[in-house]
Design an enzyme around this catalytic site. Structure first.
Site, mmCIF file in Angstrom:
data_model
loop_
_atom_site.group_PDB
_atom_site.id
_atom_site.type_symbol
_atom_site.label_atom_id
_atom_site.label_comp_id
_atom_site.label_asym_id
_atom_site.label_seq_id
_atom_site.Cartn_x
_atom_site.Cartn_y
_atom_site.Cartn_z
ATOM 1 N N ARG A 41 0.833 -1.201 0.000
ATOM 2 C CA ARG A 41 0.000 0.000 0.000
ATOM 3 C C ARG A 41 0.877 1.264 0.000
ATOM 4 O O ARG A 41 0.952 1.986 -0.977
ATOM 5 C CB ARG A 41 -0.964 -0.039 1.209
ATOM 6 C CG ARG A 41 -2.137 0.915 1.106
ATOM 7 C CD ARG A 41 -1.803 2.334 1.492
ATOM 8 N NE ARG A 41 -1.209 2.436 2.830
ATOM 9 C CZ ARG A 41 -0.575 3.519 3.251
ATOM 10 N NH1 ARG A 41 -0.421 4.574 2.472
ATOM 11 N NH2 ARG A 41 -0.031 3.560 4.464
ATOM 12 N N ASP A 42 1.594 1.490 1.083
ATOM 13 C CA ASP A 42 2.355 2.739 1.195
ATOM 14 C C ASP A 42 3.480 2.786 0.165
ATOM 15 O O ASP A 42 3.840 3.850 -0.337
ATOM 16 C CB ASP A 42 2.932 2.868 2.609
ATOM 17 C CG ASP A 42 3.222 4.303 2.998
ATOM 18 O OD1 ASP A 42 2.906 5.213 2.214
ATOM 19 O OD2 ASP A 42 3.776 4.518 4.081
ATOM 20 N N ASN A 90 9.163 3.521 3.141
ATOM 21 C CA ASN A 90 9.315 3.134 4.542
ATOM 22 C C ASN A 90 10.613 2.356 4.675
ATOM 23 O O ASN A 90 11.108 1.771 3.716
ATOM 24 C CB ASN A 90 8.185 2.188 4.964
ATOM 25 C CG ASN A 90 6.856 2.868 5.000
ATOM 26 O OD1 ASN A 90 6.165 2.937 3.998
ATOM 27 N ND2 ASN A 90 6.513 3.406 6.133
ATOM 28 N N HIS A 145 9.480 6.497 7.550
ATOM 29 C CA HIS A 145 10.062 6.549 6.204
ATOM 30 C C HIS A 145 11.553 6.836 6.382
ATOM 31 O O HIS A 145 11.974 7.394 7.400
ATOM 32 C CB HIS A 145 9.355 7.622 5.366
ATOM 33 C CG HIS A 145 7.971 7.193 4.945
ATOM 34 N ND1 HIS A 145 7.663 6.794 3.675
ATOM 35 C CD2 HIS A 145 6.823 7.078 5.659
ATOM 36 C CE1 HIS A 145 6.385 6.465 3.609
ATOM 37 N NE2 HIS A 145 5.835 6.624 4.804
ATOM 38 N N HIS A 149 5.960 4.255 12.427
ATOM 39 C CA HIS A 149 5.902 4.143 10.953
ATOM 40 C C HIS A 149 6.924 5.149 10.428
ATOM 41 O O HIS A 149 6.682 6.348 10.418
ATOM 42 C CB HIS A 149 4.467 4.484 10.526
ATOM 43 C CG HIS A 149 4.220 4.578 9.054
ATOM 44 N ND1 HIS A 149 3.411 3.687 8.381
ATOM 45 C CD2 HIS A 149 4.611 5.471 8.118
ATOM 46 C CE1 HIS A 149 3.325 4.034 7.106
ATOM 47 N NE2 HIS A 149 4.045 5.112 6.916
ATOM 48 N N CYS A 186 9.349 8.048 -5.256
ATOM 49 C CA CYS A 186 9.604 8.151 -6.683
ATOM 50 C C CYS A 186 9.906 9.612 -6.970
ATOM 51 O O CYS A 186 9.715 10.463 -6.112
ATOM 52 C CB CYS A 186 8.404 7.667 -7.486
ATOM 53 S SG CYS A 186 7.089 8.866 -7.626
HETATM 54 P P1 HMG Z 1 -12.201 14.700 -2.759
HETATM 55 O O1 HMG Z 1 -11.996 14.969 -4.198
HETATM 56 O O2 HMG Z 1 -12.086 15.806 -1.790
HETATM 57 O O3 HMG Z 1 -13.535 13.867 -2.442
HETATM 58 O O4 HMG Z 1 -11.173 13.567 -2.347
HETATM 59 P P2 HMG Z 1 -14.994 13.896 -2.950
HETATM 60 O O5 HMG Z 1 -15.784 13.301 -1.830
HETATM 61 O O6 HMG Z 1 -15.339 15.239 -3.489
HETATM 62 O O7 HMG Z 1 -14.975 12.823 -4.161
HETATM 63 C C1 HMG Z 1 -14.360 13.090 -5.412
HETATM 64 C C2 HMG Z 1 -14.448 11.846 -6.281
HETATM 65 O O8 HMG Z 1 -13.727 10.774 -5.666
HETATM 66 C C3 HMG Z 1 -15.860 11.326 -6.476
HETATM 67 O O9 HMG Z 1 -15.894 10.707 -7.752
HETATM 68 C C4 HMG Z 1 -15.979 10.262 -5.421
HETATM 69 O O10 HMG Z 1 -16.941 9.286 -5.732
HETATM 70 C C5 HMG Z 1 -14.602 9.667 -5.451
HETATM 71 P P3 HMG Z 1 -16.480 11.459 -9.061
HETATM 72 O O11 HMG Z 1 -17.879 11.820 -8.656
HETATM 73 O O12 HMG Z 1 -15.590 12.675 -9.248
HETATM 74 O O13 HMG Z 1 -16.361 10.444 -10.144
HETATM 75 N N1 HMG Z 1 -14.248 9.044 -4.168
HETATM 76 C C6 HMG Z 1 -13.767 7.799 -4.051
HETATM 77 N N2 HMG Z 1 -13.502 6.839 -4.947
HETATM 78 C C7 HMG Z 1 -13.037 5.674 -4.481
HETATM 79 N N3 HMG Z 1 -12.795 5.432 -3.177
HETATM 80 C C8 HMG Z 1 -13.030 6.357 -2.256
HETATM 81 C C9 HMG Z 1 -13.545 7.610 -2.692
HETATM 82 N N4 HMG Z 1 -13.883 8.729 -2.036
HETATM 83 C C10 HMG Z 1 -14.310 9.599 -2.950
HETATM 84 N N5 HMG Z 1 -12.784 6.107 -0.974
HETATM 85 C C11 HMG Z 1 -10.356 11.744 -1.017
HETATM 86 C C12 HMG Z 1 -11.108 13.059 -1.032
HETATM 87 C C13 HMG Z 1 -10.004 11.384 0.411
HETATM 88 C C14 HMG Z 1 -11.221 10.660 -1.637
HETATM 89 C C15 HMG Z 1 -9.104 11.944 -1.871
HETATM 90 O O14 HMG Z 1 -8.426 13.059 -1.395
HETATM 91 C C16 HMG Z 1 -8.181 10.769 -1.881
HETATM 92 O O15 HMG Z 1 -8.514 9.666 -2.297
HETATM 93 N N6 HMG Z 1 -6.949 11.002 -1.470
HETATM 94 C C17 HMG Z 1 -5.915 9.983 -1.498
HETATM 95 C C18 HMG Z 1 -5.327 9.919 -0.163
HETATM 96 C C19 HMG Z 1 -4.236 8.861 -0.142
HETATM 97 O O16 HMG Z 1 -4.411 7.748 -0.586
HETATM 98 N N7 HMG Z 1 -3.089 9.279 0.403
HETATM 99 C C20 HMG Z 1 -2.024 8.378 0.596
HETATM 100 C C21 HMG Z 1 -2.320 7.497 1.769
HETATM 101 S S1 HMG Z 1 -1.999 8.257 3.338
HETATM 102 C C22 HMG Z 1 -0.354 7.882 3.632
HETATM 103 O O17 HMG Z 1 0.318 7.372 2.786
HETATM 104 C C23 HMG Z 1 0.199 8.176 4.991
HETATM 105 C C24 HMG Z 1 0.470 6.933 5.811
HETATM 106 O O18 HMG Z 1 1.350 6.045 5.134
HETATM 107 C C25 HMG Z 1 1.120 7.324 7.116
HETATM 108 C C26 HMG Z 1 2.267 8.289 6.879
HETATM 109 O O19 HMG Z 1 3.310 7.918 6.358
HETATM 110 O O20 HMG Z 1 2.025 9.439 7.257
HETATM 111 C C27 HMG Z 1 -0.820 6.200 6.136
HETATM 112 MG MG MG Z 2 3.541 6.317 5.064
#
Ligand code: HMG
Ligand code: MG
Length: 306
Positions: A18-19, A252, A212, A210, A243
């Site tokens: 995932r990450d 990580n 990186h 966690h 990347c």
């Molecule tokens: P948004 O654009 O603000 O949301 O995104 P929205 O509610 O307005 O929805 C926009 C569109 O996304 C819509 O589709 C929704 O249906 C769709 P459209 O009508 O335009 O066709 N949508 C979704 N589709 C699939 N699955 C969903 C979903 N939700 C809405 N769950 C949102 C808000 C949170 C969805 C967006 O910002 C997003 O997906 N961001 C990605 C966040 C992400 O994956 N970040 C990386 C992970 S976090 C991380 O890596 C940190 C961690 O490792 C710890 C660390 O290291 O800190 C965990």
């Molecule tokens: Mg992370």
């Protein structure tokens, strides 16, 4: 602090699928992701973060989430978790029969806006129903506090800000809290200070680190956490992640490197390092490069000359 305070056993949660893969520029086939899950569980991993249910427009690398979850042969005793940013993501996690959902809140407002397009307070309110629904379905809720050691947009993040987010996440029913150094800037002293804050609220059995490895501090930060008794860490097979387009962060810390450290300290992990190296070599081969793991490359070189 003496070695006698170290935990006897450490649990590693592999988040490479995932990450790691969410940051890879080149697409990885669902079949290869499934093969990696199988190799990780065969190596002894008991917690695997498989994918995320986020917007495919934001993170196209995870668009095959349901396909990957449906394709894995589940092994009893292994927990399969998925990242869910909202209720839509939760519905996907539920349909895929995930054991655990991962939610994440930032310790800086700037990062919250860039990552999930809302404020910290709004993100907590979005996660509240996710946590409630997960509980209602018998799923565990794990939360990450992002940018707990520094933010790419804001810079310094105070331990107070981290503690505040930890408390808010616990308030909505989070079972587990991970302190995340999203961009790998933290050093051991600061990690100790932040972990001590989290430990005021979170029992050690449900607290994790966690890290990186952007600045090469992750192993040292894990060592500092071990000295406090922290015994759960997220790690990434072959150091996956990072990347040219992912601003600031590399992957990580490599699972292989952490296992080598822990076994060297006499700490058990249940992981077979040789099989783990095989798993890392497999996915690195898929990506057409060497593992981002010093231990893996050293052991592979040793095998080649044996
Ligand atoms: P948004 O654009 O603000 O949301 O995104 P929205 O509610 O307005 O929805 C926009 C569109 O996304 C819509 O589709 C929704 O249906 C769709 P459209 O009508 O335009 O066709 N949508 C979704 N589709 C699939 N699955 C969903 C979903 N939700 C809405 N769950 C949102 C808000 C949170 C969805 C967006 O910002 C997003 O997906 N961001 C990605 C966040 C992400 O994956 N970040 C990386 C992970 S976090 C991380 O890596 C940190 C961690 O490792 C710890 C660390 O290291 O800190 C965990
Ligand atoms: Mg992370």
């Amino acid at each position: 602090m003496s070695h006698s305070t170290f935990p006897a056993h450490v649990t590693l949660v592999d988040v490479g699928l995932r990450d790691g893969l969410q940051n890879e520029a080149q697409p990885v086939a669902a079949a290869d992701k499934i093969e990696l899950v199988h190799r990780l569980q065969a190596a002894g991993l008991r917690e695997i973060e498989v994918t995320s249910y986020v917007s495919p427009k934001w993170v196209p690398q995870m668009a095959d989430n349901a396909q990957v979850m449906a394709g894995i042969q589940r092994q009893p005793g292994v927990r399969y978790s998925v990242l869910t940013p909202n209720m839509k993501g939760f519905e996907g996690a539920l349909a895929s029969r995930a054991d655990e959902v991962v939610i994440f809140a930032a310790a800086s407002e700037a990062f919250s806006q860039r990552n999930i397009n809302c404020s910290i307070a709004e993100s907590i309110e979005r996660f509240r129903p996710v946590a409630e629904a997960a509980k209602a379905h018998g799923m565990k809720v794990r939360a990450a506090v992002s940018v707990a050691l520094g933010c790419p947009y804001q810079g310094d993040v105070s331990p107070d800000a981290v503690e505040d987010v930890v408390k808010r996440l616990l308030d909505i029913g989070t079972d587990h809290v991970g302190v995340a150094d999203t961009i790998g800037v933290g050093t051991a002293g600061r990690v100790t200070a932040v972990m001590e804050r989290a430990m005021k609220h979170v029992p050690l059995a449900e607290l994790s680190g966690h890290f990186h490895d952007t600045y090469g501090q992750a192993l040292t930060n894990i060592y500092a956490s071990l000295q406090l008794g922290v015994h759960i860490f997220d790690t990434s097979i072959a150091g996956l992640g990072g990347c040219p387009y992912a601003k600031g962060a590399t992957g990580n810390v490599a699972t292989e490197d952490v296992v080598y450290l822990l076994h060297g300290l006499g700490i058990t992990t249940g992981i077979d390092l040789d099989r783990l190296v095989d798993a890392g070599a497999f996915i690195s081969g898929v990506l057409g490069r060497k593992p981002v793991s010093r231990v893996s490359n050293a052991l592979l070189a040793k095998r080649a000359t044996a």
